[in-house]
Design an enzyme around this catalytic site. Structure first.
Site, PDB file in Angstrom:
ATOM      1  N   GLY A 130     -67.365  95.379 -85.015  1.00 38.65           N
ATOM      2  CA  GLY A 130     -67.389  94.234 -84.047  1.00 38.65           C
ATOM      3  C   GLY A 130     -66.227  94.346 -83.248  1.00 38.65           C
ATOM      4  N   GLU A 199     -59.878  85.751 -79.905  1.00 35.66           N
ATOM      5  CA  GLU A 199     -59.791  86.602 -78.874  1.00 35.66           C
ATOM      6  C   GLU A 199     -60.398  87.854 -78.805  1.00 35.66           C
ATOM      7  OE1 GLU A 199     -55.507  86.013 -78.634  1.00 35.66           O
ATOM      8  OE2 GLU A 199     -55.334  85.663 -76.567  1.00 35.66           O
ATOM      9  N   THR A 209     -69.316  88.023 -91.497  1.00 36.66           N
ATOM     10  CA  THR A 209     -68.340  87.795 -92.687  1.00 36.66           C
ATOM     11  C   THR A 209     -68.482  86.318 -92.834  1.00 36.66           C
ATOM     12  OG1 THR A 209     -66.805  87.492 -90.819  1.00 36.66           O
ATOM     13  CG2 THR A 209     -66.763  89.453 -91.749  1.00 36.66           C
ATOM     14  N   SER A 211     -67.840  83.580 -91.004  1.00 40.93           N
ATOM     15  CA  SER A 211     -66.493  82.992 -90.377  1.00 40.93           C
ATOM     16  C   SER A 211     -66.393  81.565 -90.099  1.00 40.93           C
ATOM     17  CB  SER A 211     -66.389  83.721 -89.136  1.00 40.93           C
ATOM     18  OG  SER A 211     -65.558  83.177 -88.246  1.00 40.93           O
ATOM     19  N   ILE A 266     -76.576  93.760 -86.880  1.00 42.44           N
ATOM     20  CA  ILE A 266     -76.758  92.368 -86.056  1.00 42.44           C
ATOM     21  C   ILE A 266     -76.749  92.784 -84.746  1.00 42.44           C
ATOM     22  CG2 ILE A 266     -76.303  90.142 -85.807  1.00 42.44           C
ATOM     23  CD1 ILE A 266     -74.904  90.299 -88.395  1.00 42.44           C
ATOM     24  N   ARG A 403     -46.709  88.975 -87.080  1.00 45.99           N
ATOM     25  CA  ARG A 403     -46.570  89.915 -88.478  1.00 45.99           C
ATOM     26  C   ARG A 403     -46.154  90.997 -87.917  1.00 45.99           C
ATOM     27  NH1 ARG A 403     -52.044  91.403 -91.331  1.00 45.99           N
ATOM     28  NH2 ARG A 403     -52.752  91.683 -89.242  1.00 45.99           N
ATOM     29  N   TYR A 464     -54.882  77.897 -97.380  1.00 44.43           N
ATOM     30  CA  TYR A 464     -54.772  79.105 -96.755  1.00 44.43           C
ATOM     31  C   TYR A 464     -53.004  79.347 -97.054  1.00 44.43           C
ATOM     32  CZ  TYR A 464     -54.954  82.625 -92.982  1.00 44.43           C
ATOM     33  OH  TYR A 464     -54.987  83.846 -92.199  1.00 44.43           O
TER      34      TYR A 464
END
Ligand SMILES: Cc1cc2nc3c(=O)[nH]c(=O)nc-3n(C[C@H](O)[C@H](O)[C@H](O)COP(=O)(O)OP(=O)(O)OC[C@H]3O[C@@H](n4cnc5c(N)ncnc54)[C@H](O)[C@@H]3O)c2cc1C
Length: 575
Positions: A130, A199, A209, A211, A266, A403, A464
């Site tokens: 994707g 984005e 997944t 999401s 999909i 990161r 998280y």
């Protein structure tokens, strides 16, 4: 997307706007070097030559135009890895042992069906792709001897139809977050699914997944938004019906959700949409402690007035946000210091930042705000106003660039996420932070562990964690897997989920059996065998084909061997 990091190739983390960040990070993580460790030069990366099995190009050429089939190194490089920390470590060093051999770009559901039919009798594996934002190795090719074809949905991003009367939109699976919201907004509608990767990630990736977006408290996760879906499998296409409800046996939508490209592709989905909300209100609050914040979230979530967005950051994460907001000098810096002093005097010594957002009609926003306000007040929330909320909203998609900035300076930065019931939230939080800090100490490192809660449910919440330290030169990957194992084991031993929204991919394979029980795993393997008897689709991901030990995780993520059930391929001529 950058081949070596996150996001727009023309954009980097705006370090010049956060002058206090680097000195703080150096002190906090004990970094004594200023030397940059940049990614290798693109020109120095040599990919192995594409290995194309006999007959493949002819068959693909019969269903796709020449510009829809690529063996170009740029495309193969971009489709070699997702965006996890180990993915970025390897790609930054130019370690790309298993690039896909071909990347194909279908433009319609019919073309996907034709591709799957075309490759069915060949020595090929297909990896649905994707936006490539996966952070568990879900799109990484492995050490297969078959031809690896990555099937990119990039050219399937259209809004196919909108049923305004029922609030339903049918959208192609390759549509990214902005494409979905822009095309719906033109017709006055919105989906409201905003993962932090919004984005770049796509509708098909979200479904594959399971999401969760940052407004999932109000609109639900992608599984709550999904009404029907088309899945192209090797055994034929499954198209579920667009009806408000059905009791016709087990729910096939649920089987497609979380299938991670292992059952098929999909191609489109019908999702619930709502009119573009005319009013929006996002504010910041400070709580005296994370515990006060958790108590407030719990009470709000159990009430009838749930905000669209609640993000509670613990003291360490709040400290980082304040550091990023600290001006370099002058009057602004002085005011900033005075504000900090004032807060400490009022008992906000190690405060927790909470962002609360509402959207809807003006009356709805006002009513829900009114209901939530006394709860926040009861838990000592200090209002910071709309500016704090708006500033957070404006910058929320910049954080992933941080990161890359830290990795440039030789730092490990990664995340671990889970969910658990309310009673377990704080005990798990304490244990995970303590265990992370202890492990840093025993590795002789100064480390950083923080946590936020960004998704809540009447029954519990998602925790998280973010952790960071210096890398250990020469042992970067092992170092990372030490923390991966630590957090994952801790989650499972404390009754929490293996993953809340990042999915399984390769990274979580060793714990899948523990998560869903041997019988559960066998049931899913049987479904896979029925839909994909030759093991074409995304082999080795999500469902371990054989028992996988924790100690195998590192090797698995690097080099996934072809399942033994797959016949060995014939020699392959190169293109
Ligand atoms: C900075 C950052 C922030 C993130 N924040 C969030 C967050 O807030 N919430 C969240 O849920 N996740 C988040 N993620 C994880 C990731 O964005 C999600 O897993 C996302 O759903 C992946 O979508 P994608 O389109 O990029 O899929 P990809 O990464 O391309 O693929 C992911 C998996 O889905 C499969 N797949 C993709 N498309 C299809 C298709 N059409 N048919 C069948 N299988 C398919 C792939 O084979 C692979 O197994 C984040 C990741 C990053 C890097």
């Amino acid at each position: 997307m950058k081949w070596w990091g996150w996001g727009d190739p023309g954009k980097v983390f705006p370090a010049e706007r956060t002058p206090a960040l680097w000195p703080w990070a150096k002190h906090r993580l004990g970094i004594d070097q200023e030397e940059l460790i940049p990614p290798v030069a693109r020109e120095s990366i040599r990919l192995r030559r594409p290995r194309i099995c006999a007959g493949l190009l002819e068959k693909l050429g019969a269903v796709l135009a020449a510009d829809q089939i690529s063996s170009d190194d740029e495309e193969r490089l971009l489709h070699s890895y997702g965006k996890s920390y180990p993915d970025l470590l390897r790609v930054r060093r130019g370690e790309i042992p298993f690039p896909p051999d071909l990347v194909v770009f279908p433009k319609s559901h019919g073309e996907v069906e034709a591709i799957v039919r075309a490759v069915a009798s060949l020595e090929v594996e297909l990896i649905p792709f994707g936006g490539g934002t996966n952070i568990v190795g879900g799109i990484n090719p492995g050490a297969s001897e078959r031809t690896i074809v990555t099937l990119s949905l990039r050219r399937m991003g259209r809004l196919l139809s909108l049923d305004a009367e029922s609030g339903l939109a049918t959208i192609e699976a390759g549509a990214t977050g902005p494409e979905i919201e822009e095309s719906l907004a033109e017709r006055g509608f919105s989906l409201g699914h905003y993962p932090d990767s919004f984005e770049y990630s796509t509708l098909g990736g979200w479904i594959a997944t399971r999401s969760a977006g940052m407004q999932s408290d109000a609109y639900g996760r992608i599984e709550d938004l999904l009404v029907s879906v088309k899945l192209v499998t090797a055994a034929g296409t499954i198209a579920t019906r667009t009806v408000p409800a059905s009791s016709a046996g087990p729910d096939l939508n649920r089987l497609v959700l979380g299938s991670e490209g292992t059952f098929g592709v999909i191609t489109e989905a019908t999702v619930r949409v709502h009119p573009v909300p005319p009013a929006r209100d996002v504010r910041g609050y400070l709580l005296r402690s994370f515990e006060d914040g958790v108590a407030a979230l719990h009470e709000i979530r159990r009430s009838s007035a749930v905000p669209n967005l609640m993000r509670l950051q613990d003291a360490n994460e709040t400290e980082l946000i304040f550091v990023m907001k600290t001006p370099g000098g002058g009057l602004k810096a002085l005011l900033h210091r005075l504000f900090g002093r004032c807060l400490r005097a009022r008992g906000y010594k190690r405060p927790s930042l909470l962002i609360v957002g509402f959207e809807g009609t003006p009356a709805d926003v006002q009513n829900r705000r009114k209901a939530v306000r006394p709860i926040l007040r009861r838990h000592g929330a200090l209002p910071l106003g709309q500016r704090a909320g708006e500033s957070w909203s404006k910058e929320k998609y910049d954080i992933p660039y941080l990161r890359d900035f830290m990795m440039d300076y030789g730092c490990m930065v990664d995340v671990a996420e889970t969910s658990c019931t309310w009673g377990r939230v704080l005990p798990l939080y304490y244990r995970a932070v303590a265990a992370g800090e202890l492990q840093f100490k025993s590795n002789g490192l100064k480390g950083y562990v923080s946590c936020h809660i960004s998704h809540t449910y009447p029954t519990g919440a998602c925790l998280y964690f973010t952790y960071a330290s210096r890398q250990i030169p020469g042992h970067e990957i092992d170092h990372y897997y030490g923390y991966k194992r630590l957090f994952t084991r801790l989650f499972l031993h404390n009754g929490a989920a293996l993953t809340h929204h990042h999915a399984v991919g390769l990274e979580h394979l060793p714990w899948m059996e523990e998560e869903i029980a041997p019988a559960g795993l066998d049931a899913l393997r049987a479904v896979k065998a029925s839909l994909d008897p030759e093991g074409i689709f995304n082999p080795g991901k999500c469902l371990p084909p054989e028992p996988v030990r924790e100690s195998d995780a590192r090797e698995r993520s690097r080099e996934w061997r072809t399942p033994s059930s797959v016949p060995s391929p014939s020699p392959q001529p190169t293109r």
